[in-house]
Enzyme design. Sequence first.
Site, short mmCIF file in Angstrom:
data_model
loop_
_atom_site.label_atom_id
_atom_site.label_comp_id
_atom_site.label_asym_id
_atom_site.label_seq_id
_atom_site.Cartn_x
_atom_site.Cartn_y
_atom_site.Cartn_z
N ASN A 45 0.83 -1.21 0.00
CA ASN A 45 0.00 0.00 0.00
C ASN A 45 0.86 1.26 0.00
O ASN A 45 0.62 2.21 -0.76
CB ASN A 45 -0.91 0.03 1.23
CG ASN A 45 -2.06 -0.94 1.16
OD1 ASN A 45 -2.31 -1.56 0.13
ND2 ASN A 45 -2.76 -1.10 2.26
N ASN A 184 -0.17 5.70 16.05
CA ASN A 184 -1.46 6.19 16.52
C ASN A 184 -1.50 6.01 18.03
O ASN A 184 -0.52 5.58 18.66
CB ASN A 184 -2.62 5.49 15.81
CG ASN A 184 -2.63 3.98 16.04
OD1 ASN A 184 -2.06 3.47 17.00
ND2 ASN A 184 -3.28 3.26 15.14
N ASP A 256 -1.61 4.17 5.66
CA ASP A 256 -0.49 3.83 4.77
C ASP A 256 -0.22 4.97 3.80
O ASP A 256 0.94 5.28 3.50
CB ASP A 256 -0.78 2.54 4.01
CG ASP A 256 -0.96 1.35 4.93
OD1 ASP A 256 -0.31 1.32 6.00
OD2 ASP A 256 -1.76 0.45 4.60
N ALA A 286 -7.84 10.10 0.17
CA ALA A 286 -8.00 8.65 0.16
C ALA A 286 -9.27 8.19 0.86
O ALA A 286 -9.93 7.25 0.40
CB ALA A 286 -6.78 7.99 0.80
N GLY A 291 -11.85 1.44 -0.78
CA GLY A 291 -10.69 0.60 -1.03
C GLY A 291 -9.43 1.21 -0.47
O GLY A 291 -9.43 2.29 0.15
#
Length: 305
Positions: A45, A184, A256, A286, A291
């Site tokens: 990714n 995170n 990603d 994104a 997806g």
Amino acid sequence: MYDYDLLVVGSANADLVIGVQRRPAAGETVLGSDLAVHPGGKGANQAVAAARLGARTALLARVGDDAHGRLLLDSQRAAGVDPAGVLVGGAPTGVALITVDPSGDNSIVVSPGANGRLTPEDVRAAAGLVRSARVVSAQLEIPLETVVETVRQLAPGSRFVLNPSPPRELPQELLEACDPLIVNEHEAKVILGGDGADGGGAGDGPEDWARALLARGPRSVVVTLGAEGALVASADGAVRVPSVKVDAVDTTGAGDAFTAALAWRLGAGASLAEAAAYAARVGAVAVTRRGAQESYPTADEVEAV
């Protein structure tokens, strides 16, 4: 002169996705939607995300000699990634089995497959590739010892970026190479050794986590905060980077995309805060599309945000 702006060392999976009205209980069978197969894995990714933005990108990974491996290689080439570092064979391609209910909640079972066979010896054999990249990015969906070997092979002056996902305790040698360590909230707490709200005694806010993480050895730290943006921190201090407000459709793979964009911009000379702000815009685009790899924007699309 570096041959690549970014080398990603990491995982490549085929994501097998089935929509269900509800996820099955133990011993229960439920009917689902048609099977959808997508190229995925955090390493693959990130490579696709960077290449879509215009970065000269290569991937060091391992896939099986099977249809899923060919799918992943095709997706890398289509995005403009140099797949010369993708090794083939040794085990079946890694697979993620994903069920998604109408609310968007999912359950995932991952078979690492060939990802677990990407070894330190593979990295040493690809030392020329590792040293040809201005920035090297890694995650933890491959063996930890392989990531450690990657930092040992870095060229003088190159930069190492780590997203420790899935999180685990990290050796000192790896922590000290990170510039930045991107985490995170959950990942920060695991690395700091805490499983409660205090981040292992580090305090209960992102600034506290960043300060405690920096004390462990990284040269810089980025704490991603979802809709609240991100916090970037180094010896020069900490700065909040705001998020870009959008109507999110699917957050799959957005982290990603953020990591890849940040790593590329750092290599291009941006400051940590500037790179994080750009990465936030990439992630924002994104999440407005479904997806993972198919949602990643081009540089022109990011500029339009």
